[in-house]
Motif scaffolding. Structure first.
Motif, PDB file in Angstrom:
ATOM      1  N   GLY A 290      21.327   4.441  51.552  1.00 26.52           N
ATOM      2  CA  GLY A 290      20.428   3.010  51.034  1.00 26.52           C
ATOM      3  C   GLY A 290      20.629   2.823  50.183  1.00 26.52           C
ATOM      4  O   GLY A 290      21.716   3.037  49.708  1.00 26.52           O
ATOM      5  N   PRO A 291      19.902   1.563  49.812  1.00 26.40           N
ATOM      6  CA  PRO A 291      20.294   0.305  48.826  1.00 26.40           C
ATOM      7  C   PRO A 291      20.517   0.794  47.040  1.00 26.40           C
ATOM      8  O   PRO A 291      19.449   1.957  47.614  1.00 26.40           O
ATOM      9  CB  PRO A 291      19.226  -0.164  48.456  1.00 26.40           C
ATOM     10  CG  PRO A 291      18.723   0.131  49.990  1.00 26.40           C
ATOM     11  CD  PRO A 291      18.991   0.957  50.586  1.00 26.40           C
ATOM     12  N   VAL A 292      20.807   0.661  47.350  1.00 27.12           N
ATOM     13  CA  VAL A 292      20.680   0.921  45.249  1.00 27.12           C
ATOM     14  C   VAL A 292      19.050   0.858  44.659  1.00 27.12           C
ATOM     15  O   VAL A 292      19.050  -0.432  44.617  1.00 27.12           O
ATOM     16  CB  VAL A 292      21.873   0.368  44.441  1.00 27.12           C
ATOM     17  CG1 VAL A 292      21.136   1.454  42.467  1.00 27.12           C
ATOM     18  CG2 VAL A 292      23.299   0.901  43.942  1.00 27.12           C
ATOM     19  N   ASP A 293      18.372   1.877  44.084  1.00 25.77           N
ATOM     20  CA  ASP A 293      16.522   1.218  43.781  1.00 25.77           C
ATOM     21  C   ASP A 293      16.511   2.419  42.204  1.00 25.77           C
ATOM     22  O   ASP A 293      16.924   3.217  42.537  1.00 25.77           O
ATOM     23  CB  ASP A 293      16.412   1.915  44.782  1.00 25.77           C
ATOM     24  CG  ASP A 293      14.495   1.885  44.262  1.00 25.77           C
ATOM     25  OD1 ASP A 293      14.457   0.942  43.546  1.00 25.77           O
ATOM     26  OD2 ASP A 293      13.308   1.766  45.237  1.00 25.77           O
ATOM     27  N   TRP A 294      16.000   1.717  41.709  1.00 27.00           N
ATOM     28  CA  TRP A 294      16.477   1.779  40.101  1.00 27.00           C
ATOM     29  C   TRP A 294      14.237   2.835  40.051  1.00 27.00           C
ATOM     30  O   TRP A 294      14.375   3.134  38.552  1.00 27.00           O
ATOM     31  CB  TRP A 294      16.436   1.074  39.184  1.00 27.00           C
ATOM     32  CG  TRP A 294      18.057   0.599  38.764  1.00 27.00           C
ATOM     33  CD1 TRP A 294      18.766  -0.422  39.533  1.00 27.00           C
ATOM     34  CD2 TRP A 294      18.853   1.637  38.197  1.00 27.00           C
ATOM     35  NE1 TRP A 294      20.346  -0.170  39.221  1.00 27.00           N
ATOM     36  CE2 TRP A 294      20.494   0.914  38.633  1.00 27.00           C
ATOM     37  CE3 TRP A 294      19.383   2.854  37.943  1.00 27.00           C
ATOM     38  CZ2 TRP A 294      21.839   1.407  38.804  1.00 27.00           C
ATOM     39  CZ3 TRP A 294      20.337   3.302  37.394  1.00 27.00           C
ATOM     40  CH2 TRP A 294      21.882   2.529  37.870  1.00 27.00           C
ATOM     41  N   ALA A 295      13.925   2.060  40.854  1.00 29.80           N
ATOM     42  CA  ALA A 295      11.856   2.319  41.028  1.00 29.80           C
ATOM     43  C   ALA A 295      12.179   4.179  41.040  1.00 29.80           C
ATOM     44  O   ALA A 295      13.093   4.307  41.566  1.00 29.80           O
ATOM     45  CB  ALA A 295      11.661   1.332  41.367  1.00 29.80           C
ATOM     46  N   LYS A 296      11.537   4.283  40.476  1.00 29.75           N
ATOM     47  CA  LYS A 296      10.691   5.609  40.225  1.00 29.75           C
ATOM     48  C   LYS A 296      10.151   6.028  41.888  1.00 29.75           C
ATOM     49  O   LYS A 296       9.591   5.685  42.252  1.00 29.75           O
ATOM     50  CB  LYS A 296       9.908   5.620  39.211  1.00 29.75           C
ATOM     51  CG  LYS A 296       9.046   7.372  39.279  1.00 29.75           C
ATOM     52  CD  LYS A 296       8.434   7.697  38.792  1.00 29.75           C
ATOM     53  CE  LYS A 296       7.477   9.053  39.170  1.00 29.75           C
ATOM     54  NZ  LYS A 296       6.396   9.401  37.501  1.00 29.75           N
ATOM     55  N   PRO A 297      11.394   7.086  42.539  1.00 29.57           N
ATOM     56  CA  PRO A 297      10.929   7.693  43.535  1.00 29.57           C
ATOM     57  C   PRO A 297       9.260   8.277  44.008  1.00 29.57           C
ATOM     58  O   PRO A 297       8.365   8.086  43.096  1.00 29.57           O
ATOM     59  CB  PRO A 297      11.723   8.545  43.785  1.00 29.57           C
ATOM     60  CG  PRO A 297      13.147   8.883  43.248  1.00 29.57           C
ATOM     61  CD  PRO A 297      12.319   8.058  41.609  1.00 29.57           C
ATOM     62  N   PRO A 298       8.972   8.297  45.278  1.00 34.41           N
ATOM     63  CA  PRO A 298       7.124   8.168  46.515  1.00 34.41           C
ATOM     64  C   PRO A 298       7.005   9.477  44.939  1.00 34.41           C
ATOM     65  O   PRO A 298       5.771  10.361  45.235  1.00 34.41           O
ATOM     66  CB  PRO A 298       7.401   7.902  46.923  1.00 34.41           C
ATOM     67  CG  PRO A 298       8.521   7.049  47.263  1.00 34.41           C
ATOM     68  CD  PRO A 298       9.587   6.758  46.435  1.00 34.41           C
ATOM     69  N   ASP A 299       8.305  10.501  45.141  1.00 35.52           N
ATOM     70  CA  ASP A 299       8.044  11.665  45.424  1.00 35.52           C
ATOM     71  C   ASP A 299       9.387  12.513  44.443  1.00 35.52           C
ATOM     72  O   ASP A 299      10.431  12.534  44.831  1.00 35.52           O
ATOM     73  CB  ASP A 299       7.969  12.728  46.961  1.00 35.52           C
ATOM     74  CG  ASP A 299       7.929  14.317  46.653  1.00 35.52           C
ATOM     75  OD1 ASP A 299       7.954  14.844  45.878  1.00 35.52           O
ATOM     76  OD2 ASP A 299       6.760  14.681  47.966  1.00 35.52           O
TER      77      ASP A 299
END
Length: 358
Positions: A290-299
């Motif tokens: 998927g796209p680059v996402d620096w946010a904390k994963p939900p799990d």
């Protein structure tokens, strides 16, 4: 002979994959080694089913190998307890709260239990008390020893239900089984269901085995040497005695031998983001897709494909080896190419570190 071959294969497998191993793998190797000198097939095995009706197996097993196996398991708890007393959080009772703030470990009931800090403080005190009592595995007998072994097994079941620790809690539970007295196993044997298929299968297996003159005396001697080495190795890991000169620097024992969350748990959690550039110029996460996402994963724990992946990446992060980092990046590129029609040209593995709460 079959057990020896299995142990050698296991050692070979572990030697080729050291970065994905945890304490459960090390304990399993040690248990199987001392099991080489013990009658593991005496009851509840195909061997036992094949000799049904013959003389029953002994209710007690004694000897150097049996002592070494019991000492190995007990030392695991003693060393871990001594290491925890070198920290602050375990004595204060806040260590389990700190552990349950590390979301990369939490599975099952873990996220729910993390919301009850007072209960976690109680677990910390109880867990440390069990480690203090762990020498009783050797000193106690009968019901007292069984109660202590049962309490430790319950502690490991709690770990398995709440944390992603791989084989460790399950191997530890198996390691505690020899501490239960014969009365327990007689009761299990009396109420356990009979499996006629086991006797039928045993009858179709080849009989006989490898018998060497003097094998018993040689086995006792080897087990005795291993027991002494076991005591010295753990003492050296604690700094009680110096490491023997014959041990190379690369193989010296460290206090990480049985250091699970000791002397203090980690104070930071984290997850991996691996921005990658495709041959088309597009940007993707080469690790999670998927796209680059620096946010904390939900799990956070689910962001790792499995517990061995989490252990591998933790060891990779601690390592200063460019070769290991390059191998990880090359694997991600090869995996992406095998699964997609595009090709990764560059990847940049990044560990996103986040301070945890207490």
């Amino acid at each position: 002979l079959a057990l020896l071959v299995s142990w050698l294969l296991l050692c070979s497998l572990h030697a080729r994959n050291p970065l994905v191993l945890n304490g459960g793998d090390g304990l399993l190797r040690r248990l199987l080694f001392f099991g080489l000198f013990l009658p593991l097939g005496a009851r509840w095995s195909l061997d036992a089913a094949a000799r049904d009706g013959r003389a029953a197996a002994d209710r007690w097993v004694s000897g150097v190998a049996a002592a070494a196996l019991l000492v190995q398991v007990t030392l695991m708890y003693i060393v871990n307890g001594l290491l925890k007393f070198r920290g602050e959080h375990w004595v204060e009772g806040t260590a389990v709260r700190q552990v349950f703030s590390l979301e990369q470990f939490l599975v099952g009931l873990g996220p729910t239990l993390a919301n009850y800090p007072r209960l976690l403080e109680l677990f910390a005190h109880v867990g440390l008390a069990l480690l203090v009592l762990s020498p009783g595995l050797l000193l106690f007998t009968g019901r007292a020893r069984a109660a202590l072994a049962g309490a430790l097994a319950a502690m490991h079941l709690g770990m398995a239900a709440t944390m992603m620790l791989g084989l460790f809690p399950f191997v530890s539970i198996v390691a505690l089984l020899p501490f239960f007295p014969p009365a327990v196993w007689d009761a299990v044997d009396e109420h356990a269901p009979r499996l006629p298929a086991a006797k039928s299968l045993a009858g179709r297996l080849p009989t006989g085995g490898l018998s060497l003159p003097g094998a018993g005396r040689v086995g006792t001697a080897v087990a005795a040497v291993a027991l002494v080495a076991l005591l010295v190795w753990n003492a050296a890991a604690l700094g009680v005695v110096p490491t023997p000169d014959a041990v190379p620097d690369s193989a010296e024992p460290t206090d990480r031998t049985w250091d699970m969350f000791a002397p203090d748990p980690m104070t930071a959690d984290g997850w991996w983001v691996v921005p990658g550039t495709l041959d088309s110029g597009a940007r993707v996460d080469a690790f999670r897709g998927g796209p680059v996402d620096w946010a904390k994963p939900p799990d956070v724990s689910a962001s790792y494909p499995g517990w061995r992946w989490r252990k591998y990446l933790a060891d990779l992060r601690r390592s200063d080896s460019p070769a290991l980092a390059h191998a990880f990046a090359a694997h991600l590129c090869d995996r992406w190419t095998a699964r997609h029609d595009s090709r990764l040209t560059h990847v940049t593995p990044v560990y996103v570190r986040q301070e945890t709460r207490l």
